[in-house]
Design a protein around this motif. Structure first.
Motif, short mmCIF file in Angstrom:
data_model
loop_
_atom_site.label_atom_id
_atom_site.label_comp_id
_atom_site.label_asym_id
_atom_site.label_seq_id
_atom_site.Cartn_x
_atom_site.Cartn_y
_atom_site.Cartn_z
N TYR A 36 0.88 -1.20 -0.08
CA TYR A 36 0.00 -0.08 0.04
C TYR A 36 0.85 1.27 -0.05
O TYR A 36 0.75 2.20 -0.60
N ARG A 37 1.94 1.24 0.90
CA ARG A 37 2.71 2.59 1.12
C ARG A 37 3.42 2.47 -0.34
O ARG A 37 3.68 3.81 -0.97
N SER A 38 4.00 1.45 -1.08
CA SER A 38 4.89 1.66 -2.41
C SER A 38 3.62 2.20 -3.43
O SER A 38 4.01 3.32 -3.99
N LEU A 39 2.41 1.93 -3.11
CA LEU A 39 1.55 2.49 -4.37
C LEU A 39 1.19 3.78 -4.23
O LEU A 39 0.99 4.78 -5.22
N VAL A 40 1.19 4.34 -3.05
CA VAL A 40 0.84 5.68 -2.74
C VAL A 40 1.73 6.66 -2.97
O VAL A 40 1.78 7.66 -3.39
N ASN A 41 2.99 5.88 -2.75
CA ASN A 41 4.10 6.74 -2.89
C ASN A 41 4.49 7.04 -4.48
O ASN A 41 4.84 8.19 -4.76
N VAL A 42 4.38 6.14 -5.28
CA VAL A 42 4.60 6.38 -6.61
C VAL A 42 3.51 6.88 -7.46
O VAL A 42 3.48 7.22 -8.61
N ARG A 43 2.19 7.13 -6.77
CA ARG A 43 0.86 7.56 -7.32
C ARG A 43 1.14 9.03 -7.62
O ARG A 43 1.36 9.74 -6.76
N LEU A 44 0.82 9.35 -8.91
CA LEU A 44 0.98 10.86 -9.12
C LEU A 44 -0.18 11.61 -8.76
O LEU A 44 -1.21 10.97 -8.46
N PRO A 45 -0.17 13.01 -8.42
CA PRO A 45 -1.19 13.71 -7.99
C PRO A 45 -2.68 13.83 -8.82
O PRO A 45 -2.25 14.24 -10.04
N VAL A 110 9.83 7.52 -4.14
CA VAL A 110 10.64 6.18 -3.79
C VAL A 110 9.74 5.34 -3.04
O VAL A 110 9.55 5.72 -1.95
N PRO A 111 9.48 4.06 -3.43
CA PRO A 111 8.73 3.37 -2.45
C PRO A 111 9.23 2.92 -1.20
O PRO A 111 10.18 2.55 -1.14
N CYS A 112 8.31 3.25 -0.31
CA CYS A 112 8.89 2.99 1.20
C CYS A 112 10.22 3.48 1.48
O CYS A 112 11.02 3.08 2.38
N HIS A 121 4.02 12.17 3.76
CA HIS A 121 2.80 12.02 2.49
C HIS A 121 1.98 10.67 2.74
O HIS A 121 0.78 10.53 2.57
N THR A 122 2.71 9.69 3.42
CA THR A 122 2.31 8.44 3.43
C THR A 122 1.05 8.34 4.46
O THR A 122 -0.18 7.92 4.11
N PHE A 123 1.47 9.01 5.55
CA PHE A 123 0.27 8.87 6.80
C PHE A 123 -0.67 10.19 6.70
O PHE A 123 -1.65 9.97 7.45
N ALA A 124 -0.30 11.18 6.14
CA ALA A 124 -1.34 12.24 5.73
C ALA A 124 -2.35 11.77 4.75
O ALA A 124 -3.43 12.24 4.87
N GLY A 125 -1.92 10.89 3.73
CA GLY A 125 -3.02 10.32 2.80
C GLY A 125 -2.86 11.07 1.82
O GLY A 125 -1.86 12.24 1.24
#
Length: 266
Positions: A36-45, A110-112, A121-125
């Motif tokens: 999950y963290r990896s996917l949200v890290n690389v997701r464009l705005p 960069v994932p994780c 950014h991960t924990f803010a959403g």
């Protein structure tokens, strides 16, 4: 319950791209969260289904409670308005936490990755990256070193995030690096004061990935904060993650050295 929410988030994120279709959900919660963290890290705005946001917000809220919320009363008070806390800045329930951002201001892709920008950014959403992208779109250029921006904190316990881009040190530390770092602290403090924020938690800006020497960075930070607090009322937290930084800040904040001597080093 949390794992069910996480499964729903993963299913949505994996459905966004064709190349993700072959990815199977891991078995353990920790492995699922890493994916999950990896996917949200690389997701464009970009915008996302409100149904996803509702699930995300519930999941991150529960995850935050599981980690535990830290308030001022849980921190070591070393001066009238100065605190020291060693631990995860995303747990702090203060008016604002400080993010050591990059010039693009979009978070770490960069994932994780272990940087603070990634964690925040991960924990803010994912709405945080979207807000940052809107700010940068309006601004039209990279964020200058030494300035500051403010955003909502979304699913973090804090109310706001203050983003600042510190200097990157390649080779010898210069006076320009020191002045830029001091500007980061002054800009954040002034922005917080202008927005009537009463408590701000600083990370160790520019150390780590940006290679600013820890001792000198701490001396500049303490000097700028102490000077600011002479004429402004605010609770300031120095948040550290490494034992080395905790030792340095504890020594500087309990030292009998004159503030002016410290300030001259910046």
């Amino acid at each position: 319950m949390m794992e069910e929410l996480l499964d729903q988030l993963l299913q949505y994120l994996l459905s966004e791209k064709e190349e993700y279709q072959g990815i199977q959900l891991p078995d353990s919660f920790d492995e699922k969260f890493r994916l999950y963290r990896s996917l949200v890290n690389v997701r464009l705005p970009k915008p996302i289904d409100p149904a996803y946001l509702k699930i995300q917000n519930e999941f991150l809220h529960e995850y935050s409670l599981r980690k535990g919320i830290i308030t001022l009363k849980d921190m070591e008070k070393l001066d009238t308005h100065i605190y020291l806390y060693k631990g995860d800045i995303t747990r702090l329930q203060v008016d604002a936490i400080v993010n050591a951002a990059n010039a693009q201001m979009l978070g770490c892709f960069v994932p994780c990755h272990g940087c603070i920008d990634n964690a925040i950014h991960t924990f803010a959403g994912i709405k945080l990256r979207e807000e940052c992208a809107n700010i940068m779109r309006i601004q039209g250029h990279d964020e200058p070193c030494g300035s500051a921006k403010i955003t909502k904190a979304y699913q973090l316990p804090s109310k706001y995030i203050l983003h600042t881009v510190g200097p990157i040190v390649y080779g010898k530390l210069t006076m320009e690096h020191k002045e830029q770092l001091a500007s980061c602290y002054r800009s954040v403090l002034q922005l917080a004061y202008d927005r009537h924020l009463r408590s701000v938690a600083f990370c160790c800006i520019s150390t780590g990935e940006f290679h600013f020497p820890n001792e000198e960075a701490a001396r500049i930070a303490v000097a700028v904060v102490k000077t600011f607090l002479k004429t402004h009322e605010m609770e300031v937290i120095f948040n550290v993650f490494k034992q080395e930084d905790e030792t340095i800040y504890h020594r500087l904040l309990t030292s009998t050295k004159d503030d002016e001597q410290l300030d001259s080093s910046s």
